[in-house]
Design a protein around this motif. Structure first.
Motif, PDB file in Angstrom:
ATOM      1  N   ASN A  22       0.817  -1.216   0.000  1.00 35.06           N
ATOM      2  CA  ASN A  22       0.000   0.000   0.000  1.00 35.06           C
ATOM      3  C   ASN A  22       0.852   1.267   0.000  1.00 35.06           C
ATOM      4  N   SER A  23       1.853   1.270  -0.874  1.00 37.33           N
ATOM      5  CA  SER A  23       2.744   2.424  -0.942  1.00 37.33           C
ATOM      6  C   SER A  23       3.210   2.630  -2.372  1.00 37.33           C
ATOM      7  N   TYR A  24       3.775   3.821  -2.588  1.00 33.48           N
ATOM      8  CA  TYR A  24       4.447   4.105  -3.848  1.00 33.48           C
ATOM      9  C   TYR A  24       5.843   4.626  -3.504  1.00 33.48           C
ATOM     10  N   PRO A  25       6.810   4.555  -4.422  1.00 30.56           N
ATOM     11  CA  PRO A  25       8.176   4.984  -4.106  1.00 30.56           C
ATOM     12  C   PRO A  25       8.223   6.463  -3.750  1.00 30.56           C
ATOM     13  N   SER A  26       9.115   6.825  -2.852  1.00 34.85           N
ATOM     14  CA  SER A  26       9.232   8.229  -2.443  1.00 34.85           C
ATOM     15  C   SER A  26       9.576   9.129  -3.625  1.00 34.85           C
ATOM     16  N   SER A  27      10.223   8.553  -4.642  1.00 37.56           N
ATOM     17  CA  SER A  27      10.570   9.359  -5.821  1.00 37.56           C
ATOM     18  C   SER A  27       9.335   9.826  -6.591  1.00 37.56           C
ATOM     19  N   MET A  28       8.185   9.179  -6.362  1.00 42.83           N
ATOM     20  CA  MET A  28       6.947   9.549  -7.049  1.00 42.83           C
ATOM     21  C   MET A  28       6.049  10.444  -6.197  1.00 42.83           C
ATOM     22  N   ASP A  29       6.523  10.800  -4.995  1.00 45.63           N
ATOM     23  CA  ASP A  29       5.651  11.508  -4.058  1.00 45.63           C
ATOM     24  C   ASP A  29       5.192  12.861  -4.599  1.00 45.63           C
ATOM     25  N   GLU A  30       6.114  13.603  -5.193  1.00 48.90           N
ATOM     26  CA  GLU A  30       5.742  14.933  -5.695  1.00 48.90           C
ATOM     27  C   GLU A  30       4.639  14.855  -6.738  1.00 48.90           C
ATOM     28  N   GLN A  31       4.712  13.841  -7.617  1.00 49.26           N
ATOM     29  CA  GLN A  31       3.671  13.695  -8.642  1.00 49.26           C
ATOM     30  C   GLN A  31       2.315  13.383  -8.017  1.00 49.26           C
ATOM     31  N   PHE A  32       2.305  12.522  -7.002  1.00 51.16           N
ATOM     32  CA  PHE A  32       1.029  12.188  -6.367  1.00 51.16           C
ATOM     33  C   PHE A  32       0.482  13.369  -5.569  1.00 51.16           C
ATOM     34  N   GLN A  33       1.378  14.170  -4.952  1.00 50.18           N
ATOM     35  CA  GLN A  33       0.895  15.326  -4.193  1.00 50.18           C
ATOM     36  C   GLN A  33       0.277  16.373  -5.109  1.00 50.18           C
ATOM     37  N   LYS A  34       0.764  16.480  -6.355  1.00 48.02           N
ATOM     38  CA  LYS A  34       0.247  17.464  -7.309  1.00 48.02           C
ATOM     39  C   LYS A  34      -0.919  16.935  -8.137  1.00 48.02           C
ATOM     40  N   ALA A  35      -1.147  15.631  -8.086  1.00 47.67           N
ATOM     41  CA  ALA A  35      -2.161  15.012  -8.949  1.00 47.67           C
ATOM     42  C   ALA A  35      -3.569  15.426  -8.530  1.00 47.67           C
ATOM     43  N   GLU A  36      -4.472  15.300  -9.479  1.00 47.21           N
ATOM     44  CA  GLU A  36      -5.875  15.545  -9.220  1.00 47.21           C
ATOM     45  C   GLU A  36      -6.641  14.237  -9.393  1.00 47.21           C
ATOM     46  N   VAL A  37      -7.871  14.213  -8.908  1.00 44.45           N
ATOM     47  CA  VAL A  37      -8.709  13.026  -9.062  1.00 44.45           C
ATOM     48  C   VAL A  37      -8.874  12.725 -10.551  1.00 44.45           C
ATOM     49  N   GLY A  38      -8.647  11.462 -10.923  1.00 50.43           N
ATOM     50  CA  GLY A  38      -8.732  11.051 -12.313  1.00 50.43           C
ATOM     51  C   GLY A  38      -7.400  10.988 -13.018  1.00 50.43           C
ATOM     52  N   THR A  39      -6.357  11.591 -12.416  1.00 45.11           N
ATOM     53  CA  THR A  39      -5.026  11.554 -13.012  1.00 45.11           C
ATOM     54  C   THR A  39      -4.456  10.137 -12.934  1.00 45.11           C
ATOM     55  N   VAL A  40      -3.798   9.698 -14.013  1.00 48.93           N
ATOM     56  CA  VAL A  40      -3.067   8.438 -14.006  1.00 48.93           C
ATOM     57  C   VAL A  40      -1.582   8.758 -13.879  1.00 48.93           C
ATOM     58  N   VAL A  41      -0.965   8.275 -12.771  1.00 51.14           N
ATOM     59  CA  VAL A  41       0.450   8.523 -12.503  1.00 51.14           C
ATOM     60  C   VAL A  41       1.237   7.269 -12.859  1.00 51.14           C
ATOM     61  N   GLY A  42       2.328   7.468 -13.581  1.00 45.76           N
ATOM     62  CA  GLY A  42       3.170   6.337 -13.945  1.00 45.76           C
ATOM     63  C   GLY A  42       3.140   6.088 -15.438  1.00 45.76           C
ATOM     64  N   PRO A  43       3.676   4.942 -15.843  1.00 44.66           N
ATOM     65  CA  PRO A  43       4.186   3.822 -15.043  1.00 44.66           C
ATOM     66  C   PRO A  43       5.470   4.178 -14.285  1.00 44.66           C
ATOM     67  N   TYR A  44       5.664   3.495 -13.148  1.00 41.20           N
ATOM     68  CA  TYR A  44       6.851   3.680 -12.331  1.00 41.20           C
ATOM     69  C   TYR A  44       7.242   2.321 -11.743  1.00 41.20           C
ATOM     70  N   VAL A  45       8.532   2.191 -11.441  1.00 38.55           N
ATOM     71  CA  VAL A  45       9.035   0.950 -10.858  1.00 38.55           C
ATOM     72  C   VAL A  45       8.823   0.996  -9.351  1.00 38.55           C
ATOM     73  N   ASN A  46       8.292  -0.108  -8.802  1.00 35.16           N
ATOM     74  CA  ASN A  46       8.075  -0.204  -7.361  1.00 35.16           C
ATOM     75  C   ASN A  46       8.531  -1.587  -6.902  1.00 35.16           C
ATOM     76  N   GLY A  47       9.798  -1.691  -6.586  1.00 35.22           N
ATOM     77  CA  GLY A  47      10.365  -2.987  -6.210  1.00 35.22           C
ATOM     78  C   GLY A  47      10.512  -3.887  -7.418  1.00 35.22           C
ATOM     79  N   ASP A  48       9.936  -5.089  -7.354  1.00 38.96           N
ATOM     80  CA  ASP A  48      10.058  -6.039  -8.456  1.00 38.96           C
ATOM     81  C   ASP A  48       8.835  -6.001  -9.370  1.00 38.96           C
ATOM     82  N   ARG A  49       8.166  -4.870  -9.400  1.00 36.00           N
ATOM     83  CA  ARG A  49       7.011  -4.718 -10.267  1.00 36.00           C
ATOM     84  C   ARG A  49       6.960  -3.298 -10.831  1.00 36.00           C
TER      85      ARG A  49
END
Length: 731
Positions: free
Chosen positions: A332-359
């Motif tokens: 239930n987390s996303y990488p800290s490197s993606m935090d700024e994008q999620f903080q700026k995102a709006e409802v309906g925004t698709v963030v990524g793709p991004y690497v999160n461990g082995d996925r």
């Protein structure tokens, strides 16, 4: 009516039932937990004779087929673990049959054909065998027997009828014999009946004498009120004590053959592992795969359906919030490197793709919640133990703060000084953690002090030097996440394999530098000791375990040899045989760790006994040694001396004729040296009726009859299990 499928399904279980489930369970536990002594011959020995290899193989095949059928019925793959489980069951059953058949024969325990009939059909006052209800259940499903089905089956068996039960590899029909199955049923019913007679015979042989009951009564009820002085072996006085080489040698020569130090035959191994992780190119393929779905995800009006159709992790929870995490792949987390994008995102925004461990993931924002978060960095100086007090740690922290203010070198000092391994790699930072997550003192400083504050915090862990880097009202997104797992490509696997071979080549040329080479490669060396009597390794696949053990115990492997890389699932391991330990007295190097504390205690005890023999008055002795005189009540049944636990030597002296008012000479116990005064003996209530004690002991003996009898049989039969040793070539 009973089906042929039911008979076939249950028939494998005919081997393995004895005297009820409890007896078999107990025997299985005894077998699994027993120790063995290594001698010679095939896969095992019982009563000094080699086992019947053909019979064991037949049982293994039978139980393996049972496990394979069970896996098929459950719709799962038959695994290495299933095969190992089947082999262990077969071994246990072989031992059971051998031990008990020999006992039945020696004691003349038999079962007549009439008894078997009565147990199968439930007449002549005999309860119907429970196994019959399993094979011929009534239609009500209440544990009864369908007698019509049973009688029909027996009639076909007596008529020597056969029926088709499948086809062979060539498509030809195969058949089973009703008579053979019925014979197996009768044999197992007889086996259960013999086992019941055997256990009952032993239970009836339990007898407790009146003298034993009286001794038990007194052991539990007679009380010795004592005063004593206790001088522990480990204290501030002795904590700095070191053994001279001469002292250790003296103890070693005197005690190397003691049973408590006896060394089991073993191999000391150490190994490194190279994980096979997806490369950047492998991850990029995952990113490209999700990029092709991104537009469709943006346009999708049914997010849950989109996730179920396109994500390898088919989980959707509209109310689940996600947080930024320093460690990739956390739930239930996303990488800290993606935090700024999620903080700026709006409802309906698709963030990524991004690497999160082995996925690789991409996430659509469904909504937000908020919470207070802080970002700090810290240096921990542990305190409160014997090494450093809180006051000393505080002084050290205050000095370090002055250094940080003067040189702005917080991050450098983290790596040099901090004792918090969880944050050292992140320069001491805990980034954007929620309020209430940390211990109270740390939490309050992080959230209540202004940004930029540098100070100290005292917690149960020690003294923390903390700098507040940020505080915020964070947005916690609720996400629909599409995931694709990233596997290492064949090229990546070959690259890791070649890297393992290169490292092995260095180690093989200079095996004495195994640890040094591993350190240079930033690899952790893991030590493990494997005992010959039961060679196994935890954390390895079955095939890799066999290869490692064959290397470690191979007749051609010498100490310091290094194995070629061994594939173990998603990693390669390189193993070194560090040392070969033979059975018997330990060598001096190995003995040091085993004997050092005992050797110290022996020297301390001798010194204390001399010093504590100078005064027979316990009160004056306590004053002389600055030791308190303590009081305790002692019962022989426990032998506990105050808070020091069981001290058998002290209890033995107290209950071996010491008179009220007498004081013992110094006694070297387990925890330290004692001088004890017997103040008063409190006799138990006078009685001549010890029936309660007798009944209690008898009940205890009867309840453990099966276990005790089988343990005795195992010991007497000297059962030896050589299966793994044969498999790895150690025999």
């Amino acid at each position: 009516m009973i089906t042929i499928g039911k008979i076939r399904e249950k028939s494998g279980l005919l081997v393995g039932v004895i005297g009820g489930a409890l007896l078999l369970f107990i025997l299985g536990e005894v077998i699994r937990n027993m120790g063995t002594t290594i001698e010679a011959n095939p896969r095992g020995e019982i009563y000094g004779e080699s086992i019947d290899e053909l019979r064991l193989t037949e049982l293994i095949e039978l139980f393996t087929n049972n496990e394979r059928q069970m896996a098929a019925q459950q719709g799962r793959e038959f695994t290495e673990s299933d095969a190992k489980n089947a082999e262990d069951k077969a071994w246990n059953e072989y031992v059971r049959q051998t031990l008990l058949d020999k006992e039945f024969e020696a004691l003349g325990i038999t079962v007549s054909e009439d008894e078997i009939d009565a147990l199968i059909f439930g007449y002549d006052g005999m309860p119907q065998n429970q196994m019959i209800a399993q094979y011929f259940p009534d239609s009500l499903g209440q544990g009864g027997v369908d007698m019509n089905a049973l009688n029909d089956f027996v009639a076909k068996a007596e008529a020597n009828e056969t029926a088709q039960n499948g086809v062979d590899q060539n498509g030809q029909p195969t058949y089973f014999s009703y008579a053979e199955i019925y014979a197996n049923i009768r044999e197992e019913v007889a086996s259960q009946r013999k086992a019941m007679k055997y256990v009952t015979l032993i239970e009836k042989g339990n007898y407790v004498t009146s003298l034993e009951a009286k001794d038990d009564y007194f052991a539990k009820n007679e009380v010795k009120n004592i005063s004593y002085i206790f001088r522990p072996y480990f204290s501030q006085e002795t904590s700095e004590m070191t053994l001279s080489e001469e002292q250790f040698n003296t103890y070693y020569e005197a005690h190397k053959d003691d049973k408590k130090y006896e060394q089991r035959a073993s191999r000391v191994l150490q190994y490194i592992s190279l994980d096979i992780k997806p490369s950047d190119e492998d991850k990029e393929r995952g990113v490209s795969k999700l990029e092709n779905l991104k537009d469709a995800f943006i346009q999708s009006q049914q997010d849950s359906l989109f996730v179920m159709l396109n994500s390898q992790n088919k989980q959707f929870n509209r109310n689940q919030v996600y947080r930024s995490a320093m460690m990739e792949g956390a739930p239930n987390s996303y990488p800290s490197s993606m935090d700024e994008q999620f903080q700026k995102a709006e409802v309906g925004t698709v963030v990524g793709p991004y690497v999160n461990g082995d996925r690789v993931e991409m996430a659509k924002v469904l909504g937000f919640e908020t919470e207070k978060q802080a970002w700090v960095r810290h240096i921990l100086i542990k305190a409160g133990g014997p090494e450093i007090s809180f006051d000393a740690a505080q002084q050290k922290a205050d000095s370090l703060i002055e250094v940080i203010k003067a040189n702005d070198n917080f991050a450098e000092l983290v790596k040099e000084v901090s004792e918090d391994p969880g944050s050292i790699e992140n320069n001491g930072e805990y980034k954007w953690f929620q309020e209430g997550q940390m211990v109270t003192e740390f939490n309050d400083f992080s959230f209540n002090q202004p940004i930029g504050t540098l100070g100290t915090v005292k917690t149960t862990y020690g003294i923390h030097i903390v700098e507040v880097l940020g505080q915020r009202e964070a947005k916690l997104p609720r996400l629909a996440v599409v995931t694709t797992n990233v596997d290492a490509s064949e090229g990546t696997i070959l690259t890791v394999e070649q890297e393992a071979k290169d490292i092995w080549s260095l180690m093989d040329e200079a095996p004495e530098k195994f640890e040094t080479i591993a350190e240079e490669q930033n690899m952790f060396v893991r030590p493990v000791t494997v005992f010959l009597e039961n060679p196994q390794l935890n954390g390895f696949s079955a095939s890799a375990q066999s290869q490692v053990l064959r290397f470690g115990f191979g007749k051609g492997t010498q100490a310091m040899d290094v194995s070629e890389p061994i594939k173990d699932g998603s990693r390669y391991v390189i193993v070194q045989l560090k040392k070969i330990k033979e059975e018997g007295a330990p060598d001096k190097e190995d003995a040091r760790q085993l004997m050092e504390t005992d050797a110290k205690n022996e020297i301390i005890a001798e010194k204390y006994i001399n010093e504590m023999s100078s005064q027979s008055d316990i009160t004056k002795l306590g004053q002389q040694l600055d030791l308190p005189v303590q009081n305790a009540e002692v019962k022989f049944s426990t032998g506990n001396i105050g808070n020091n636990g069981n001290e058998p030597k002290v209890a033995g002296v107290l209950f071996s004729g010491l008179k009220d008012g007498q004081t013992t000479k110094p006694i070297a116990g387990r925890q330290g040296v004692y001088v004890v005064k017997l103040v008063k003996t409190v006799e138990p209530m006078a009685t001549t009726d010890y029936s309660a004690s007798k009944n209690e002991i008898t009940a205890r003996l009867v309840s453990g009859t099966s276990r005790n009898a089988l343990q005795s049989l195992m010991k007497y039969a000297d059962v030896k299990d050589y299966r793994m040793q044969v498999r790895i070539g150690a025999r």
